[in-house]
Design an enzyme around this catalytic site. Structure first.
Site, PDB file in Angstrom:
ATOM      1  N   VAL A   1       0.839  -1.196   0.000  1.00 27.43           N
ATOM      2  CA  VAL A   1       0.000   0.000   0.000  1.00 27.43           C
ATOM      3  C   VAL A   1       0.878   1.251   0.000  1.00 27.43           C
ATOM      4  O   VAL A   1       1.909   1.293   0.675  1.00 27.43           O
ATOM      5  CB  VAL A   1      -0.887   0.024   1.271  1.00 27.43           C
ATOM      6  CG1 VAL A   1      -1.755   1.271   1.326  1.00 27.43           C
ATOM      7  CG2 VAL A   1      -1.721  -1.231   1.379  1.00 27.43           C
ATOM      8  N   CYS A   2       0.455   2.278  -0.752  1.00 18.11           N
ATOM      9  CA  CYS A   2       1.072   3.606  -0.659  1.00 18.11           C
ATOM     10  C   CYS A   2      -0.044   4.643  -0.819  1.00 18.11           C
ATOM     11  O   CYS A   2      -1.210   4.341  -0.605  1.00 18.11           O
ATOM     12  CB  CYS A   2       2.190   3.787  -1.683  1.00 18.11           C
ATOM     13  SG  CYS A   2       1.628   3.909  -3.388  1.00 18.11           S
ATOM     14  N   ARG A   3       0.296   5.850  -1.208  1.00 17.36           N
ATOM     15  CA  ARG A   3      -0.715   6.898  -1.339  1.00 17.36           C
ATOM     16  C   ARG A   3      -1.595   6.679  -2.560  1.00 17.36           C
ATOM     17  O   ARG A   3      -2.812   6.717  -2.475  1.00 17.36           O
ATOM     18  CB  ARG A   3      -0.054   8.283  -1.411  1.00 17.36           C
ATOM     19  CG  ARG A   3      -1.056   9.437  -1.385  1.00 17.36           C
ATOM     20  CD  ARG A   3      -0.370  10.780  -1.516  1.00 17.36           C
ATOM     21  NE  ARG A   3       0.075  11.025  -2.882  1.00 17.36           N
ATOM     22  CZ  ARG A   3      -0.681  11.522  -3.848  1.00 17.36           C
ATOM     23  NH1 ARG A   3      -1.922  11.837  -3.618  1.00 17.36           N
ATOM     24  NH2 ARG A   3      -0.195  11.693  -5.056  1.00 17.36           N
TER      25      ARG A   3
END
Length: 98
Positions: free
Chosen positions: A62-64
């Site tokens: 997961v990231c932005r």
């Protein structure tokens, strides 16, 4: 590269599953809100922390927005891990946030 949507991750959690989520955002980004139960490993430290991960476990990265998690997914795939990129990242997440 395997991909999974934020909605699919949220549904899995709502059904009682506890996916291994690795958030590769920076410390200040994670502090503003993250999915409960994440493993936080900033992308820049991933190569140094790979020994902390279990190749027998699947991971969701997961990231932005999905770009950094895509890079992290490629790195871990190259090292033999079973990983999926959460497309859209936290911008697509509608579930609980800590």
């Amino acid at each position: 590269m395997k991909e999974i949507t934020a909605k699919e991750v949220e549904q899995a959690i709502m059904q009682g599953e506890t996916p291994n989520l690795i958030d590769v955002r920076e410390v200040d980004e994670v502090a503003t809100g993250h999915i409960p139960g994440i493993i936080h490993i900033p992308l820049g430290l991933l190569e140094f922390r790979v020994q902390d991960l279990n190749k027998d476990e699947p991971y969701i990265i997961v990231c932005r927005s999905g770009a950094r998690s895509g890079r992290a997914t490629e790195i871990l795939e190259g090292k033999g891990f079973n990983v999926s990129n959460m497309v859209g990242g936290m911008l697509s997440w509608e579930g609980e946030v800590q």
